[in-house]
Write a protein that holds these residues in place. Structure first.
Motif, PDB file in Angstrom:
ATOM      1  N   ALA A  27       1.017  -1.274   0.120  1.00 14.60           N
ATOM      2  CA  ALA A  27       0.067  -0.187   0.088  1.00 14.60           C
ATOM      3  C   ALA A  27       0.906   1.202   0.018  1.00 14.60           C
ATOM      4  O   ALA A  27       0.587   2.217  -0.657  1.00 14.60           O
ATOM      5  CB  ALA A  27      -0.943   0.115   1.046  1.00 14.60           C
ATOM      6  N   ALA A  28       1.815   1.133   0.697  1.00 15.18           N
ATOM      7  CA  ALA A  28       2.811   2.398   0.984  1.00 15.18           C
ATOM      8  C   ALA A  28       3.520   2.775  -0.566  1.00 15.18           C
ATOM      9  O   ALA A  28       3.646   3.620  -1.024  1.00 15.18           O
ATOM     10  CB  ALA A  28       3.727   2.263   1.893  1.00 15.18           C
ATOM     11  N   ARG A  29       3.863   1.559  -1.225  1.00 16.43           N
ATOM     12  CA  ARG A  29       4.343   1.494  -2.432  1.00 16.43           C
ATOM     13  C   ARG A  29       3.704   1.989  -3.744  1.00 16.43           C
ATOM     14  O   ARG A  29       3.800   2.786  -4.478  1.00 16.43           O
ATOM     15  CB  ARG A  29       5.118   0.406  -2.848  1.00 16.43           C
ATOM     16  CG  ARG A  29       6.373   0.026  -2.512  1.00 16.43           C
ATOM     17  CD  ARG A  29       7.081  -1.226  -3.138  1.00 16.43           C
ATOM     18  NE  ARG A  29       6.515  -2.252  -3.303  1.00 16.43           N
ATOM     19  CZ  ARG A  29       6.107  -3.273  -2.426  1.00 16.43           C
ATOM     20  NH1 ARG A  29       6.661  -3.091  -1.107  1.00 16.43           N
ATOM     21  NH2 ARG A  29       5.314  -4.296  -2.595  1.00 16.43           N
ATOM     22  N   ARG A  30       2.444   1.410  -3.541  1.00 16.42           N
ATOM     23  CA  ARG A  30       1.596   1.586  -4.861  1.00 16.42           C
ATOM     24  C   ARG A  30       0.125   2.386  -4.630  1.00 16.42           C
ATOM     25  O   ARG A  30      -0.511   2.747  -5.577  1.00 16.42           O
ATOM     26  CB  ARG A  30       0.870   0.264  -5.369  1.00 16.42           C
ATOM     27  CG  ARG A  30       2.419  -0.817  -6.028  1.00 16.42           C
ATOM     28  CD  ARG A  30       1.627  -1.918  -6.494  1.00 16.42           C
ATOM     29  NE  ARG A  30       1.180  -2.770  -5.408  1.00 16.42           N
ATOM     30  CZ  ARG A  30       0.099  -3.728  -5.631  1.00 16.42           C
ATOM     31  NH1 ARG A  30      -0.434  -3.750  -7.043  1.00 16.42           N
ATOM     32  NH2 ARG A  30      -0.265  -4.718  -4.933  1.00 16.42           N
ATOM     33  N   GLY A  31       0.023   2.648  -3.281  1.00 21.50           N
ATOM     34  CA  GLY A  31      -1.151   3.267  -2.938  1.00 21.50           C
ATOM     35  C   GLY A  31      -2.451   2.430  -2.446  1.00 21.50           C
ATOM     36  O   GLY A  31      -2.550   1.126  -3.379  1.00 21.50           O
ATOM     37  N   ARG A  32      -3.120   2.752  -1.807  1.00 16.15           N
ATOM     38  CA  ARG A  32      -4.119   1.812  -1.302  1.00 16.15           C
ATOM     39  C   ARG A  32      -5.288   1.373  -2.233  1.00 16.15           C
ATOM     40  O   ARG A  32      -5.566   0.112  -2.207  1.00 16.15           O
ATOM     41  CB  ARG A  32      -4.847   2.351   0.091  1.00 16.15           C
ATOM     42  CG  ARG A  32      -3.857   2.487   1.248  1.00 16.15           C
ATOM     43  CD  ARG A  32      -4.813   2.546   2.597  1.00 16.15           C
ATOM     44  NE  ARG A  32      -3.726   2.688   3.703  1.00 16.15           N
ATOM     45  CZ  ARG A  32      -3.334   1.869   4.456  1.00 16.15           C
ATOM     46  NH1 ARG A  32      -3.181   0.559   3.810  1.00 16.15           N
ATOM     47  NH2 ARG A  32      -2.386   1.961   5.207  1.00 16.15           N
ATOM     48  N   SER A  33      -5.764   2.129  -3.068  1.00 12.94           N
ATOM     49  CA  SER A  33      -6.549   1.864  -3.926  1.00 12.94           C
ATOM     50  C   SER A  33      -6.208   0.745  -5.033  1.00 12.94           C
ATOM     51  O   SER A  33      -6.791  -0.123  -5.396  1.00 12.94           O
ATOM     52  CB  SER A  33      -7.220   3.096  -4.875  1.00 12.94           C
ATOM     53  OG  SER A  33      -6.180   3.613  -5.237  1.00 12.94           O
ATOM     54  N   ALA A  34      -4.722   0.961  -5.254  1.00 14.28           N
ATOM     55  CA  ALA A  34      -4.286  -0.212  -6.244  1.00 14.28           C
ATOM     56  C   ALA A  34      -4.038  -1.316  -5.427  1.00 14.28           C
ATOM     57  O   ALA A  34      -4.346  -2.297  -6.163  1.00 14.28           O
ATOM     58  CB  ALA A  34      -2.882   0.463  -6.725  1.00 14.28           C
TER      59      ALA A  34
END
Length: 85
Positions: A27-34
């Motif tokens: 989530a930190a790398r790609r974002g929570r929605s992704a």
């Protein structure tokens, strides 16, 4: 002799900390929605035929599923493992 390679576990989940940290790091790398979008591939329960919903309710040992309407049954299936308030 001690081992330096022992995997410590998270006492709350019983998973190795490295594995438990995986979703948070993603989530930190790609974002929570992704990260959320990469979840399960099953169709939404709303798209399931009634017979399959009732079969799923039986698998989860939800009593009285044959008497429930579809909306109520969907809620019971989704929340079957959650504690009640």
């Amino acid at each position: 002799m001690g081992t330096d390679t022992a995997i410590s576990t998270d006492p709350n989940r019983g998973q190795p900390k490295e594995k438990a940290a995986g979703p948070a790091c993603a989530a930190a790398r790609r974002g929570r929605s992704a990260v959320g979008m990469s979840g399960g591939k099953s169709p939404a329960y709303e798209d399931w035929p009634d017979a399959e919903l009732h079969n799923r309710a039986e698998e989860l040992d939800l009593h009285g599923s044959s008497k429930r309407n579809e909306t109520n049954l969907l809620g019971k299936i989704r929340n079957h493992g959650r504690p009640t308030r």
